[in-house]
Scaffold this active site. Structure first.
Site, PDB file in Angstrom:
ATOM      1  N   ARG A  77      31.967 -39.987  16.563  1.00 39.14           N
ATOM      2  CA  ARG A  77      31.599 -40.034  17.994  1.00 39.14           C
ATOM      3  C   ARG A  77      32.335 -41.225  18.595  1.00 39.14           C
ATOM      4  O   ARG A  77      32.103 -42.373  18.187  1.00 39.14           O
ATOM      5  CB  ARG A  77      30.080 -40.205  18.154  1.00 39.14           C
ATOM      6  CG  ARG A  77      29.688 -40.596  19.553  1.00 39.14           C
ATOM      7  CD  ARG A  77      28.215 -40.454  19.816  1.00 39.14           C
ATOM      8  NE  ARG A  77      27.866 -39.053  19.959  1.00 39.14           N
ATOM      9  CZ  ARG A  77      26.700 -38.608  20.435  1.00 39.14           C
ATOM     10  NH1 ARG A  77      25.786 -39.471  20.813  1.00 39.14           N
ATOM     11  NH2 ARG A  77      26.459 -37.321  20.531  1.00 39.14           N
TER      12      ARG A  77
ATOM     13  N   HIS B  42      32.433 -32.140  23.826  1.00 42.01           N
ATOM     14  CA  HIS B  42      31.297 -32.284  22.897  1.00 42.01           C
ATOM     15  C   HIS B  42      31.129 -30.914  22.222  1.00 42.01           C
ATOM     16  O   HIS B  42      30.188 -30.177  22.491  1.00 42.01           O
ATOM     17  CB  HIS B  42      30.041 -32.688  23.673  1.00 42.01           C
ATOM     18  CG  HIS B  42      28.917 -33.202  22.831  1.00 42.01           C
ATOM     19  ND1 HIS B  42      28.978 -33.265  21.453  1.00 42.01           N
ATOM     20  CD2 HIS B  42      27.685 -33.683  23.163  1.00 42.01           C
ATOM     21  CE1 HIS B  42      27.836 -33.771  20.989  1.00 42.01           C
ATOM     22  NE2 HIS B  42      27.044 -34.029  21.999  1.00 42.01           N
TER      23      HIS B  42
ATOM     24  N   GLN C 146      27.886 -29.692  20.344  1.00 45.35           N
ATOM     25  CA  GLN C 146      26.795 -29.403  21.279  1.00 45.35           C
ATOM     26  C   GLN C 146      26.933 -27.979  21.825  1.00 45.35           C
ATOM     27  O   GLN C 146      25.970 -27.218  21.891  1.00 45.35           O
ATOM     28  CB  GLN C 146      26.839 -30.417  22.447  1.00 45.35           C
ATOM     29  CG  GLN C 146      25.765 -30.196  23.488  1.00 45.35           C
ATOM     30  CD  GLN C 146      24.385 -30.560  22.974  1.00 45.35           C
ATOM     31  OE1 GLN C 146      24.183 -31.634  22.423  1.00 45.35           O
ATOM     32  NE2 GLN C 146      23.419 -29.658  23.147  1.00 45.35           N
TER      33      GLN C 146
ATOM     34  N   ASP D  47      23.265 -32.232  32.769  1.00 42.21           N
ATOM     35  CA  ASP D  47      23.469 -33.370  31.863  1.00 42.21           C
ATOM     36  C   ASP D  47      23.370 -34.639  32.725  1.00 42.21           C
ATOM     37  O   ASP D  47      23.382 -34.555  33.965  1.00 42.21           O
ATOM     38  CB  ASP D  47      24.852 -33.241  31.183  1.00 42.21           C
ATOM     39  CG  ASP D  47      25.132 -34.337  30.159  1.00 42.21           C
ATOM     40  OD1 ASP D  47      24.181 -35.030  29.739  1.00 42.21           O
ATOM     41  OD2 ASP D  47      26.310 -34.508  29.776  1.00 42.21           O
TER      42      ASP D  47
ATOM     43  N   CYS E 114      21.562 -31.011  27.217  1.00 42.65           N
ATOM     44  CA  CYS E 114      21.941 -31.449  25.873  1.00 42.65           C
ATOM     45  C   CYS E 114      21.037 -32.564  25.358  1.00 42.65           C
ATOM     46  O   CYS E 114      20.938 -32.778  24.159  1.00 42.65           O
ATOM     47  CB  CYS E 114      23.396 -31.894  25.860  1.00 42.65           C
ATOM     48  SG  CYS E 114      23.748 -33.182  27.071  1.00 42.65           S
TER      49      CYS E 114
ATOM     50  N   ARG F  92      21.154 -27.925  16.950  1.00 46.32           N
ATOM     51  CA  ARG F  92      22.209 -28.844  16.518  1.00 46.32           C
ATOM     52  C   ARG F  92      22.266 -28.864  14.986  1.00 46.32           C
ATOM     53  O   ARG F  92      23.342 -28.875  14.387  1.00 46.32           O
ATOM     54  CB  ARG F  92      21.946 -30.278  17.038  1.00 46.32           C
ATOM     55  CG  ARG F  92      22.015 -30.446  18.552  1.00 46.32           C
ATOM     56  CD  ARG F  92      23.408 -30.191  19.125  1.00 46.32           C
ATOM     57  NE  ARG F  92      24.444 -31.030  18.536  1.00 46.32           N
ATOM     58  CZ  ARG F  92      24.693 -32.290  18.874  1.00 46.32           C
ATOM     59  NH1 ARG F  92      23.996 -32.870  19.825  1.00 46.32           N
ATOM     60  NH2 ARG F  92      25.670 -32.990  18.290  1.00 46.32           N
TER      61      ARG F  92
HETATM   62  N1   CP Z   1      22.986 -34.264  22.714  1.00 44.44           N
HETATM   63  C1   CP Z   1      23.381 -35.274  21.926  1.00 44.44           C
HETATM   64  O1   CP Z   1      24.549 -35.342  21.493  1.00 44.44           O
HETATM   65  O2   CP Z   1      22.408 -36.163  21.651  1.00 44.44           O
HETATM   66  P1   CP Z   1      22.625 -37.595  20.979  1.00 44.44           P
HETATM   67  O3   CP Z   1      23.464 -38.405  21.944  1.00 44.44           O
HETATM   68  O4   CP Z   1      21.247 -38.159  20.812  1.00 44.44           O
HETATM   69  O5   CP Z   1      23.333 -37.415  19.679  1.00 44.44           O
HETATM   70  N1  NVA Z   2      27.710 -36.522  28.764  1.00 46.19           N
HETATM   71  C1  NVA Z   2      26.827 -37.289  27.922  1.00 46.19           C
HETATM   72  C2  NVA Z   2      26.357 -36.467  26.767  1.00 46.19           C
HETATM   73  C3  NVA Z   2      25.394 -37.149  25.845  1.00 46.19           C
HETATM   74  C4  NVA Z   2      24.990 -36.325  24.672  1.00 46.19           C
HETATM   75  C5  NVA Z   2      27.554 -38.520  27.439  1.00 46.19           C
HETATM   76  O1  NVA Z   2      28.752 -38.431  27.107  1.00 46.19           O
HETATM   77  O2  NVA Z   2      26.946 -39.589  27.406  1.00 46.19           O
END
Ligand code: CP
Ligand code: NVA
Length: 310
Positions: free
Chosen positions: A105, A132, A135, A227, A267, A295
């Site tokens: 990530r 993502h 997701q 989101d 999400c 997930r």
């Molecule tokens: N939706 C998602 O990716 O959640 P987290 O940021 O908690 O991993």
């Molecule tokens: N768009 C958000 C998604 C989090 C799971 C971010 O990137 O923070």
């Protein structure tokens, strides 16, 4: 898909997408018995690199590799300081001597691309500023469970044209689901992603639409998705964005403008009271925790496909 990376939805063919979703459902419903699942990644190790916080991504990957018979190692922002203590290339070349899979990530999508370029083992994008993908796979498992076939249905994303919106738009285009995003001017999805989605949609017949008015957008929607308005890394813009995005809040009034049996998706994490009201997240239309659960099944399917014996 064995040995390949999963960096974007863009890279996947329709048949790979179907395989990932079908296999996740087989794991979830124990068509593949638990005992067999435990052998798929027996003795394998997954390294999980996090430049940003996480609940769902970390827990689903760590639980997922465990259920497949393997082991996950969490490497947080202070453990390896990607690109600061050590270059992404050197990290990849070190990890692939010891582990079988890498999940990362990251802030810049380029970081996950570099990891994939250098690592000899599969690399999975666990969220970048571009996409993502894990997701979106979980979300389309959820849509399949609640709505059946994708083709001809309508998914409306209300809010920022961000990483999550990009992956959903590409996924929808590839499976023939109509996709509309309602967003303020200046917050459209990236042109290159829209172009890519439109090219895929030409083959599948999906409509890809950008709207300004959220009420026009949700007309006929089977799925309403939102989101956060400021993604991780954009916290300094939170106040400015809160003003710009206020007309895009998903509340009961907006949900009432969609189909009566529309589902609500997010999400998570949700900023309750900002992009969505409590009333909507807690309503009978909300499937946000189904998405969260899926997930786990999605990650198991992805890891099994990329590194498994299937
Ligand atoms: N939706 C998602 O990716 O959640 P987290 O940021 O908690 O991993
Ligand atoms: N768009 C958000 C998604 C989090 C799971 C971010 O990137 O923070």
């Amino acid at each position: 898909m064995k040995g390949t990376d999963l960096l974007t939805i863009s890279q996947l063919t329709k048949s790979e997408i179907e395989t990932l979703v079908d296999y996740a459902i087989k794991l979830k419903t124990f068509v593949i018995p638990a005992e067999k699942q435990r052998k798929i990644l027996d003795g394998k190790t997954l390294a999980m690199i996090f430049e940003k916080p996480s609940l769902r991504t970390r827990v689903s990957f760590e639980t997922g590799i465990f259920r497949l018979g393997g082991h996950g190692i969490y490497l947080g922002p202070n453990d390896i300081s990607l690109g600061k203590r050590e270059s992404a290339g050197d990290i990849a070349c070190t990890l692939d001597r010891m582990v079988d899979l890498i999940m990362a990530r990251v802030f810049a999508h380029d970081s996950v691309v570099t990891l994939a370029e250098y690592a000899k083992v599969p690399v999975i994008n666990g969220l970048s500023d571009l996409e993502h993908p894990t997701q979106a796979i979980a979300d389309f498992i959820t849509i399949r469970e609640h709505k059946g076939e994708y083709a001809g249905k309508k998914l409306v994303f209300v809010g920022d044209g961000n990483n999550v919106a990009h992956s959903l738009m590409l996924f929808a285009a590839k499976v023939g689901m109509n996709f509309t995003i309602a967003c303020p001017e200046g917050y459209d999805p990236m042109t290159s992603v829209v172009d890519d989605a439109e090219k895929c949609a030409e083959k599948t017949g999906a409509d890809i639409v950008i709207e300004r008015d959220p009420y026009d957008a949700v007309e006929g929607a089977d799925v309403v998705y939102t989101d956060v308005w400021a993604s991780m890394g954009q916290e300094s813009e939170s106040e400015k964005r809160a003003k710009i995005f206020a007309p895009y809040r998903v509340d009961s009034k907006l949900m009432a403008a969609a189909k009566p049996d529309a589902i609500f998706m997010h999400c998570l994490p949700a900023h309750r009271g900002s992009e969505v009201t409590d009333e909507v997240v807690d309503s009978h239309q909300s499937v946000v925790f189904d998405e969260a659960e899926n997930r786990l099944h999605a990650q198991m399917s992805i890891m099994a496909q990329l590194a498994g014996k299937i």
